[in-house]
Write a protein that holds these residues in place. Structure first.
Motif, PDB file in Angstrom:
ATOM      1  N   ARG A   1       0.854  -1.187   0.000  1.00 28.24           N
ATOM      2  CA  ARG A   1       0.000   0.000   0.000  1.00 28.24           C
ATOM      3  C   ARG A   1       0.885   1.230   0.000  1.00 28.24           C
ATOM      4  NH1 ARG A   1      -3.917   1.613   4.921  1.00 28.24           N
ATOM      5  NH2 ARG A   1      -2.531   3.391   5.226  1.00 28.24           N
ATOM      6  N   LEU A   2       0.758   2.027  -1.055  1.00 25.18           N
ATOM      7  CA  LEU A   2       1.518   3.265  -1.174  1.00 25.18           C
ATOM      8  C   LEU A   2       0.575   4.434  -0.915  1.00 25.18           C
ATOM      9  CD1 LEU A   2       2.582   1.127  -3.551  1.00 25.18           C
ATOM     10  CD2 LEU A   2       4.195   3.000  -3.950  1.00 25.18           C
ATOM     11  N   ASP A   3       0.904   5.255   0.072  1.00 25.42           N
ATOM     12  CA  ASP A   3       0.064   6.393   0.433  1.00 25.42           C
ATOM     13  C   ASP A   3       0.671   7.687  -0.082  1.00 25.42           C
ATOM     14  OD1 ASP A   3      -1.660   4.706   1.731  1.00 25.42           O
ATOM     15  OD2 ASP A   3      -0.903   5.143   3.744  1.00 25.42           O
ATOM     16  N   LYS A   4      -0.193   8.582  -0.527  1.00 20.95           N
ATOM     17  CA  LYS A   4       0.269   9.907  -0.942  1.00 20.95           C
ATOM     18  C   LYS A   4      -0.838  10.920  -0.678  1.00 20.95           C
ATOM     19  CE  LYS A   4      -1.110   9.136  -5.775  1.00 20.95           C
ATOM     20  NZ  LYS A   4      -0.606   8.916  -7.142  1.00 20.95           N
ATOM     21  N   TYR A   5      -0.426  12.145  -0.408  1.00 20.82           N
ATOM     22  CA  TYR A   5      -1.375  13.237  -0.233  1.00 20.82           C
ATOM     23  C   TYR A   5      -1.774  13.779  -1.607  1.00 20.82           C
ATOM     24  CZ  TYR A   5      -0.625  13.428   4.804  1.00 20.82           C
ATOM     25  OH  TYR A   5      -0.590  13.126   6.147  1.00 20.82           O
ATOM     26  N   VAL A   6      -3.079  13.930  -1.793  1.00 24.16           N
ATOM     27  CA  VAL A   6      -3.629  14.437  -3.051  1.00 24.16           C
ATOM     28  C   VAL A   6      -4.309  15.776  -2.769  1.00 24.16           C
ATOM     29  CG1 VAL A   6      -5.253  13.999  -4.927  1.00 24.16           C
ATOM     30  CG2 VAL A   6      -3.977  12.099  -3.914  1.00 24.16           C
ATOM     31  N   LEU A   7      -3.947  16.777  -3.540  1.00 28.09           N
ATOM     32  CA  LEU A   7      -4.523  18.109  -3.360  1.00 28.09           C
ATOM     33  C   LEU A   7      -5.980  18.116  -3.806  1.00 28.09           C
ATOM     34  CD1 LEU A   7      -3.923  21.124  -2.633  1.00 28.09           C
ATOM     35  CD2 LEU A   7      -3.471  21.471  -5.083  1.00 28.09           C
ATOM     36  N   VAL A   8      -6.871  18.494  -2.893  1.00 26.26           N
ATOM     37  CA  VAL A   8      -8.298  18.595  -3.202  1.00 26.26           C
ATOM     38  C   VAL A   8      -8.661  20.019  -3.603  1.00 26.26           C
ATOM     39  CG1 VAL A   8     -10.627  18.358  -2.259  1.00 26.26           C
ATOM     40  CG2 VAL A   8      -8.863  16.699  -1.654  1.00 26.26           C
ATOM     41  N   GLY A   9      -8.069  20.992  -2.917  1.00 27.25           N
ATOM     42  CA  GLY A   9      -8.392  22.383  -3.224  1.00 27.25           C
ATOM     43  C   GLY A   9      -7.352  23.330  -2.654  1.00 27.25           C
ATOM     44  N   PHE A  10      -7.260  24.485  -3.288  1.00 28.37           N
ATOM     45  CA  PHE A  10      -6.339  25.530  -2.830  1.00 28.37           C
ATOM     46  C   PHE A  10      -7.078  26.862  -2.866  1.00 28.37           C
ATOM     47  CE2 PHE A  10      -3.375  28.970  -3.927  1.00 28.37           C
ATOM     48  CZ  PHE A  10      -2.507  28.898  -2.847  1.00 28.37           C
ATOM     49  N   GLY A  11      -6.906  27.629  -1.816  1.00 33.25           N
ATOM     50  CA  GLY A  11      -7.524  28.948  -1.770  1.00 33.25           C
ATOM     51  C   GLY A  11      -6.554  29.993  -1.253  1.00 33.25           C
ATOM     52  N   HIS A  12      -6.541  31.143  -1.904  1.00 32.71           N
ATOM     53  CA  HIS A  12      -5.678  32.246  -1.471  1.00 32.71           C
ATOM     54  C   HIS A  12      -6.556  33.482  -1.280  1.00 32.71           C
ATOM     55  CE1 HIS A  12      -2.133  35.186  -2.347  1.00 32.71           C
ATOM     56  NE2 HIS A  12      -2.448  35.137  -1.057  1.00 32.71           N
ATOM     57  N   ASN A  13      -6.711  33.881  -0.036  1.00 37.17           N
ATOM     58  CA  ASN A  13      -7.524  35.051   0.289  1.00 37.17           C
ATOM     59  C   ASN A  13      -6.639  36.294   0.239  1.00 37.17           C
ATOM     60  OD1 ASN A  13      -9.270  36.955   1.236  1.00 37.17           O
ATOM     61  ND2 ASN A  13      -9.573  36.013   3.264  1.00 37.17           N
TER      62      ASN A  13
END
Length: 332
Positions: A183-195
């Motif tokens: 099992r290889l785990d990785k973080y996946v970007l769901v969303g980005f916000g810049h206020n």
């Protein structure tokens, strides 16, 4: 451990067969069990060294299954029928193997459950490594869509729990007695916000939890393995049977296996303070089945864990509010 003694169950006296035969029940020592009956040429008691009994903590009570043989057409004085043994559904993290042994009775009726039947009980070895490091925003620019994948867990599967499309059972035993399910785990970007404003700002993204695509069906069809639930099949023709189930922590099924059959969408909302950026991530697990020589058996499958949402802020002070809510199913 050799049995203490043998108890005769049946013999073929009166059958007029070319050779004599008898069936015996091993009597195990205390703390051990006999896996089944023993067939012997002639009427003499088998040697105590002809079979071994198994420690009681290494077996699981099992079911008496299908008829293997009976002597209905024989003129033998005694009736006899032999029956196969089938293991129960495996508990998480375990394998149950009926190795082709049999039970029987001096009748043609299926034995009742008072006749003991057992399968071997084994743990599925699980090696747990460090999870991937959590991503951290270093500025107000949108980060990469994926972080580096890390092998976080490895389950070792005995060869008889895997149907290898390119190897016979004997070839599996000789060349790949174990298989690695990584099992290889990785973080996946769901969303980005810049206020960029001087007031709080809300951002909203949609994500999907569960199994991605139809690759799980392909894996199961190719290898027999089920990731989110118990699987089993016959081994060595029809004489042996196996039941296995991966651990809940390895398959993200501690609370439910629903994500392996149905993917669901949910909404992520973030309230971001002024002049601040936020990146929201989910962990995606990719599963890869490998032989001992490192060659891959089937296609990768992926699962997105929607039960845990991670976010990183820049500047790094923890000020954002992030919440999740399920979305209605299509057509509801």
């Amino acid at each position: 451990m050799p049995p203490d003694e043998f108890e005769r169950v049946w013999d073929d006296k009166g059958s007029k067969a070319y050779s004599d035969g008898s069936i015996w029940r091993p009597i195990p020592p205390s703390g051990y069990v006999a896996m089944g009956l023993v067939a012997s040429r002639g009427y003499d008691r088998p040697s105590r060294n002809s079979v071994r009994c198994v420690r009681a903590d290494l077996v699981i009570a099992s079911y008496i299954n299908e008829l293997i043989w009976n002597n209905k057409r024989s003129p033998a004085k005694l009736d006899f029928s032999a029956w196969s043994i089938s293991p129960p559904g495996a508990a998480a993290g375990e394998v149950y193997l009926s190795p082709g042994t049999f039970v029987g009775a001096a009748s043609y009726t299926k034995p009742s459950m008072h006749i003991a039947a057992y399968s071997l009980r084994m743990q599925i070895p699980l090696h747990t490594a460090y999870p991937p490091p959590a991503p951290a925003l270093s500025g107000d620019r949108q980060p990469a869509p994926f972080e580096k994948a890390v092998v976080s867990n490895i389950s070792k599967l005995a060869w008889f729990t895997v149907k290898d499309p390119n190897l016979s059972a004997l070839e599996q035993l000789r060349t790949s007695p174990t298989y690695r399910l990584e099992r290889l785990d990785k973080y996946v970007l769901v969303g980005f916000g810049h206020n960029k404003s001087s007031l709080n700002q809300s951002f909203k993204w949609t994500a999907t939890r569960g199994q991605n695509g139809s690759s799980l069906k392909t894996l199961t069809h190719t290898t027999g393995i089920e990731i989110g639930t118990e699987w089993g099949f016959n081994v060595w023709g029809a004489s042996g049977k196996v039941s296995a189930k991966l651990s809940g922590g390895f398959t993200h099924t501690q609370t439910s296996s629903e994500g392996w059959t149905t993917s669901t969408a949910f909404e992520i909302n973030a309230t971001v303070p002024a002049h601040k950026a936020v990146a929201v991530y989910l962990v995606q697990s990719d599963y890869k089945l490998l032989r001992e020589n490192g060659t891959q058996v089937a296609t990768d499958i992926s699962y997105t864990d929607g039960d845990n949402v991670y976010w990183s802020e820049y500047p790094p002070a923890r000020e954002c509010e992030v919440t999740c809510k399920p979305l209605p199913a299509p057509g509801s």
